[in-house]
Design an enzyme around this catalytic site. Sequence first.
Site, PDB file in Angstrom:
ATOM      1  CE  LYS A 154      47.278  35.252 113.908  1.00 45.05           C
ATOM      2  NZ  LYS A 154      48.112  34.287 113.362  1.00 45.05           N
ATOM      3  NE  ARG A 234      38.207  33.490 105.435  1.00 43.28           N
ATOM      4  CZ  ARG A 234      38.098  34.277 106.372  1.00 43.28           C
ATOM      5  NH1 ARG A 234      37.453  34.381 107.525  1.00 43.28           N
ATOM      6  NH2 ARG A 234      38.944  35.350 106.230  1.00 43.28           N
ATOM      7  CD  GLU A 263      31.143  34.564 104.627  1.00 43.04           C
ATOM      8  OE1 GLU A 263      30.966  34.107 105.540  1.00 43.04           O
ATOM      9  OE2 GLU A 263      31.866  35.641 104.754  1.00 43.04           O
ATOM     10  CG  HIS A 295      32.471  37.365 107.880  1.00 46.53           C
ATOM     11  ND1 HIS A 295      33.009  36.560 107.074  1.00 46.53           N
ATOM     12  CD2 HIS A 295      33.684  37.451 108.614  1.00 46.53           C
ATOM     13  CE1 HIS A 295      34.313  36.161 106.999  1.00 46.53           C
ATOM     14  NE2 HIS A 295      34.705  36.765 108.202  1.00 46.53           N
ATOM     15  CG  PHE A 298      35.825  41.226 111.542  1.00 51.60           C
ATOM     16  CD1 PHE A 298      34.962  40.897 111.043  1.00 51.60           C
ATOM     17  CD2 PHE A 298      36.117  42.470 111.198  1.00 51.60           C
ATOM     18  CE1 PHE A 298      33.881  41.595 110.151  1.00 51.60           C
ATOM     19  CE2 PHE A 298      35.662  43.339 110.413  1.00 51.60           C
ATOM     20  CZ  PHE A 298      34.241  42.896 109.854  1.00 51.60           C
TER      21      PHE A 298
HETATM   22  P1  NAD Z   1      46.461  31.205 112.652  1.00 55.32           P
HETATM   23  O1  NAD Z   1      47.061  31.056 111.349  1.00 55.32           O
HETATM   24  O2  NAD Z   1      46.847  31.848 113.991  1.00 55.32           O
HETATM   25  O3  NAD Z   1      45.861  29.487 113.157  1.00 55.32           O
HETATM   26  C1  NAD Z   1      45.448  28.448 112.347  1.00 55.32           C
HETATM   27  C2  NAD Z   1      45.687  27.194 113.019  1.00 55.32           C
HETATM   28  O4  NAD Z   1      45.147  26.236 112.248  1.00 55.32           O
HETATM   29  C3  NAD Z   1      47.303  26.986 112.887  1.00 55.32           C
HETATM   30  O5  NAD Z   1      47.500  26.474 114.312  1.00 55.32           O
HETATM   31  C4  NAD Z   1      47.326  26.001 111.991  1.00 55.32           C
HETATM   32  O6  NAD Z   1      48.437  25.006 112.138  1.00 55.32           O
HETATM   33  C5  NAD Z   1      46.156  25.198 111.835  1.00 55.32           C
HETATM   34  N1  NAD Z   1      45.883  24.279 111.017  1.00 55.32           N
HETATM   35  C6  NAD Z   1      46.360  24.421 109.673  1.00 55.32           C
HETATM   36  N2  NAD Z   1      46.053  23.451 108.619  1.00 55.32           N
HETATM   37  C7  NAD Z   1      45.017  22.704 109.484  1.00 55.32           C
HETATM   38  C8  NAD Z   1      44.438  21.406 109.203  1.00 55.32           C
HETATM   39  N3  NAD Z   1      44.439  20.967 108.025  1.00 55.32           N
HETATM   40  N4  NAD Z   1      43.784  20.872 110.452  1.00 55.32           N
HETATM   41  C9  NAD Z   1      43.642  21.546 111.690  1.00 55.32           C
HETATM   42  N5  NAD Z   1      44.312  22.672 111.758  1.00 55.32           N
HETATM   43  C10 NAD Z   1      45.241  23.089 110.801  1.00 55.32           C
HETATM   44  O7  NAD Z   1      45.112  31.817 112.272  1.00 55.32           O
HETATM   45  P2  NAD Z   1      44.086  32.354 113.376  1.00 55.32           P
HETATM   46  O8  NAD Z   1      44.295  33.953 113.300  1.00 55.32           O
HETATM   47  O9  NAD Z   1      43.801  31.802 114.512  1.00 55.32           O
HETATM   48  O10 NAD Z   1      42.587  32.312 112.383  1.00 55.32           O
HETATM   49  C11 NAD Z   1      41.866  31.234 112.049  1.00 55.32           C
HETATM   50  C12 NAD Z   1      40.977  31.285 111.097  1.00 55.32           C
HETATM   51  O11 NAD Z   1      39.642  32.341 111.397  1.00 55.32           O
HETATM   52  C13 NAD Z   1      41.238  32.311 109.706  1.00 55.32           C
HETATM   53  O12 NAD Z   1      42.050  31.327 109.087  1.00 55.32           O
HETATM   54  C14 NAD Z   1      40.419  32.703 109.429  1.00 55.32           C
HETATM   55  O13 NAD Z   1      39.863  32.202 108.165  1.00 55.32           O
HETATM   56  C15 NAD Z   1      39.277  33.039 110.294  1.00 55.32           C
HETATM   57  N6  NAD Z   1      38.871  34.325 110.896  1.00 55.32           N
HETATM   58  C16 NAD Z   1      37.423  34.517 110.903  1.00 55.32           C
HETATM   59  C17 NAD Z   1      37.294  35.882 111.349  1.00 55.32           C
HETATM   60  C18 NAD Z   1      35.865  36.328 111.383  1.00 55.32           C
HETATM   61  O14 NAD Z   1      35.256  37.416 111.640  1.00 55.32           O
HETATM   62  N7  NAD Z   1      34.702  35.444 111.481  1.00 55.32           N
HETATM   63  C19 NAD Z   1      38.190  36.915 111.546  1.00 55.32           C
HETATM   64  C20 NAD Z   1      39.455  36.579 111.496  1.00 55.32           C
HETATM   65  C21 NAD Z   1      40.114  35.241 111.026  1.00 55.32           C
END
Ligand code: NAD
Length: 335
Positions: A154, A234, A263, A295, A298
């Site tokens: 996403k 992360r 963190e 962080h 979001f």
């Molecule tokens: P999502 O599940 O929609 O997308 C994750 C993508 O990573 C998927 O397309 C998946 O196929 C891919 N993936 C899985 N394993 C992989 C690998 N080994 N190599 C490459 N790609 C791989 O998740 P999202 O909603 O897009 O969120 C992504 C990340 O953002 C989350 O996992 C979370 O840790 C992080 N996040 C951070 C914040 C923040 O405030 N900084 C907020 C929300 C989410």
Amino acid sequence: MKVAVFSTKSYDREFLDTANAKHGHELVYFEPHLKEETSLLASGFEAVCAFVNDRIDAPTVDKLADGGVRLIALRSAGFNHVDLAAAKKRNVIVVRVPAYSPYAVAEHTVGLILSLNRKIHRSYNRVREGNFSIEGLLGFDMHGRTVGIVGTGKIGALVANILNGFGCQLLAYDVFSNPDCAALGIKYVSLPQLLAASDIITLHCPLMPETHHIINEETLGQMKTGVMLINTSRGALIDTKAAIAALKSGKIGYLGLDVYEQEQDLFFDNLSEKVIQDDVFERLLTFPNVLITGHQAFFTKNALSSIAETTLTNISDFEQGLSLKNAVSVELLKS
Ligand code: NAD
């Protein structure tokens, strides 16, 4: 349902209380992180509500279950901080907020890229001190630059969409390809190909054993000299010590982080009166080409209201015995 809400700040209370008007749960707020030492606070509660820097390992799950907890409701998408096998063993259900505002994180990611490139954080300080010199603030056009997106779920897909509007050349690496990205004309390549060809690399895959330290000495060695590396996903996706060595050698030209592997001892608290003990983090802060936010990717009104609504709906669904579409389990991880 009686819920012990951990790691709460004023903004969590505000948005949860507003959303709870229609759910009517008994929310009891605790400021400390949820971990083994604080798990007794949840004794007598049926549910706990936790955030990203809570440490819900096996001993914590055991203590929660012993105290009567049957549900762990995460206010996050990521669930790498929960021992799902331990939860399953103790019949504790784990639910999360799979998506709240991917726009928030994607937009913050692009904010880090633009700030680092055009050194907006440095010019802000200069201008406030009456220093109007632009020496050292030279940037580059985003148009035509190659950006590698690791993880096109996403958030990664939205980052791709925004950067496509800038006229960037987009490459992606993921274990699955996203049809929305393919429709934008993004080229899926292997990770080594992405690392070798990208001027900017941005990480959007989840933290799992396979992705732990996906950016390390070896993969940094495959990147262009002077690369911009961004991580809003992360912290432990990056081996921070290897990144520091790469900053010192000039391999990394720009580093933008919203997350950091240690963190949990730093972020979300005001430590400005304290001596920070984490020397690795402090070393990162000494580089002029490193920009760190705590962080907050979001952190938009839209995201907080969506997190609160989904979290309380998850809890209500559990209470009413409805099917839990946002449950996470060991089985789901393997699928
Ligand atoms: P999502 O599940 O929609 O997308 C994750 C993508 O990573 C998927 O397309 C998946 O196929 C891919 N993936 C899985 N394993 C992989 C690998 N080994 N190599 C490459 N790609 C791989 O998740 P999202 O909603 O897009 O969120 C992504 C990340 O953002 C989350 O996992 C979370 O840790 C992080 N996040 C951070 C914040 C923040 O405030 N900084 C907020 C929300 C989410």
